[in-house]
Design an enzyme around this catalytic site. Sequence first.
Site, short mmCIF file in Angstrom:
data_model
loop_
_atom_site.label_atom_id
_atom_site.label_comp_id
_atom_site.label_asym_id
_atom_site.label_seq_id
_atom_site.Cartn_x
_atom_site.Cartn_y
_atom_site.Cartn_z
N SER A 61 0.83 -1.21 0.00
CA SER A 61 0.00 0.00 0.00
C SER A 61 0.86 1.26 0.00
O SER A 61 1.97 1.26 0.56
CB SER A 61 -0.87 -0.01 1.26
OG SER A 61 -1.43 1.28 1.48
N TYR A 91 -2.07 -0.51 10.13
CA TYR A 91 -2.32 -1.03 8.78
C TYR A 91 -1.04 -0.93 7.95
O TYR A 91 -0.59 -1.92 7.34
CB TYR A 91 -3.46 -0.24 8.12
CG TYR A 91 -3.61 -0.52 6.64
CD1 TYR A 91 -4.00 -1.78 6.18
CD2 TYR A 91 -3.35 0.47 5.69
CE1 TYR A 91 -4.14 -2.04 4.83
CE2 TYR A 91 -3.48 0.22 4.34
CZ TYR A 91 -3.87 -1.03 3.91
OH TYR A 91 -4.00 -1.28 2.56
N1 LIG Z 1 -8.52 -0.10 -2.41
C1 LIG Z 1 -7.42 0.63 -2.15
O1 LIG Z 1 -7.41 1.87 -2.30
C2 LIG Z 1 -6.14 -0.04 -1.70
C3 LIG Z 1 -5.00 0.76 -1.57
C4 LIG Z 1 -3.81 0.16 -1.16
C5 LIG Z 1 -3.78 -1.19 -0.89
N2 LIG Z 1 -4.91 -1.94 -0.99
C6 LIG Z 1 -4.83 -3.37 -0.68
O2 LIG Z 1 -5.30 -4.10 -1.80
C7 LIG Z 1 -5.94 -5.30 -1.36
C8 LIG Z 1 -7.36 -5.37 -1.91
O3 LIG Z 1 -8.07 -4.22 -1.45
P1 LIG Z 1 -9.60 -3.97 -1.77
O4 LIG Z 1 -9.77 -2.50 -1.89
O5 LIG Z 1 -10.04 -4.85 -2.89
O6 LIG Z 1 -10.24 -4.41 -0.38
P2 LIG Z 1 -11.52 -5.32 -0.06
O7 LIG Z 1 -11.73 -5.20 1.40
O8 LIG Z 1 -12.65 -4.93 -0.96
O9 LIG Z 1 -11.05 -6.77 -0.44
C9 LIG Z 1 -10.36 -7.62 0.45
C10 LIG Z 1 -11.10 -8.96 0.49
O10 LIG Z 1 -10.37 -9.82 1.33
C11 LIG Z 1 -11.25 -10.52 2.15
N3 LIG Z 1 -10.56 -10.83 3.43
C12 LIG Z 1 -10.16 -9.92 4.35
N4 LIG Z 1 -9.60 -10.57 5.40
C13 LIG Z 1 -9.66 -11.89 5.10
C14 LIG Z 1 -9.24 -13.06 5.79
N5 LIG Z 1 -8.69 -13.00 7.01
N6 LIG Z 1 -9.45 -14.27 5.20
C15 LIG Z 1 -10.02 -14.35 3.99
N7 LIG Z 1 -10.44 -13.28 3.28
C16 LIG Z 1 -10.25 -12.06 3.84
C17 LIG Z 1 -12.44 -9.59 2.39
O11 LIG Z 1 -13.63 -10.31 2.67
C18 LIG Z 1 -12.51 -8.83 1.08
O12 LIG Z 1 -13.47 -9.40 0.19
C19 LIG Z 1 -5.85 -5.27 0.16
O13 LIG Z 1 -4.73 -6.02 0.55
C20 LIG Z 1 -5.67 -3.81 0.49
O14 LIG Z 1 -5.00 -3.64 1.72
C21 LIG Z 1 -6.09 -1.39 -1.41
#
Ligand SMILES: NC(=O)c1ccc[n+]([C@@H]2O[C@H](COP(=O)([O-])OP(=O)(O)OC[C@H]3O[C@@H](n4cnc5c(N)ncnc54)[C@H](O)[C@@H]3O)[C@@H](O)[C@H]2O)c1
Length: 336
Positions: A128, A153
Amino acid sequence: MAKILVTGAAGFIGFHLSNRLLARGDTVVGLDNLNDYYDVRLKEARLARLEAHPGFRFVRMELSDRQGIESVFAEGGFDRVVHLAAQAGVRYSITHPHAYVESNLVGFVNILEGCRHGGVKHLVFASSSSVYGASTRMPFSIHDNVDHPVSLYAATKKANELMAHTYAHLYRLPCTGLRFFTVYGPWGRPDMAMFLFTRAILEGRPIDVYNYGKMRRDFTYVDDIVEGIIRVADNIARPNPDWTGDAPDPGTSSAPYRNYNIGNNNPVELLHLIEVIEDALGKKAEKILLPLQPGDVPATYADVDDLVRDVGFKPATSIEEGVGRFVAWYREYYGC
Ligand SMILES: NC(=O)c1ccc[n+]([C@@H]2O[C@H](COP(=O)([O-])OP(=O)(O)OC[C@H]3O[C@@H](n4cnc5c(N)ncnc54)[C@H](O)[C@@H]3O)[C@@H](O)[C@H]2O)c1
């Protein structure tokens, strides 16, 4: 054609990525625990669309279930793993620290072990922009030091990079960490500003605007993120022959390990984002201006030179175009 494990497949980015992989003919195993951090119905709706595809199989599982994850890898035969499942969100980590340890640290070790024993050829995982923490040198470069996170985080994401590097070094498991910058688009996350603003404006409620609207974010459209992930996943991490321990470059290694930023390389002020949303909705926002929240950083800005050099791709979707597509999806999906 490859067999790819996508963790977090019911999540925002995982859903879009899985769709693209399926469209190009890959087989996708999607893993997710469908937790209730935000509206589970949105996750189920994404999943229902993926499950309509014959190349997709869903495994409902918790990342910290060590034996369960072992069995997924033992049966899997995955060429590549794109690990997106995590406890996301900066502000929630202030109030729920243990959720981050379970999903992002315990869960991450289980994924690393699965890749190691399962003969996976490339692990690509979500880091991130928040790892840049207290750094103010702009744009943020993967070659800069990121040892000063300002939220748990961010600390868990930085820890993931360190843990993956260790596996790349010890077991020659090729690993690439991707630092995503504020991702938005259709099917987006209800806990993020763009979604919250759009919903509140449509419902005639005021919006909370942190750092008095002076916050700058390198908003990145989800299709650009997915294009970056796919290109990087196809380009297996290799050791950097020029890397030296005498002057250790944080972004590469003598092990098969890489980091990349995926961001728009074009930060936008929050007040401008609100104007763009107002234009797309044809409705004005009522703003409550508030100070910076604990754990938040005032600005993000991605240097993407390494991404462009190595995989020939630079995110380019403008905020006007991206917000237009998000708002169109929102109105259709929620019928408003
Ligand atoms: N969206 C953003 O702006 C952003 C920015 C930087 C990094 N990220 C990273 O990208 C990745 C995806 O983000 P996103 O926006 O799609 O988030 P999101 O929350 O929509 O997707 C994450 C998915 O992982 C699942 N999950 C969470 N914990 C879990 C566990 N312990 N076991 C099984 N499943 C689990 C959740 O149910 C969810 O569906 C994440 O790692 C997030 O930290 C996202």
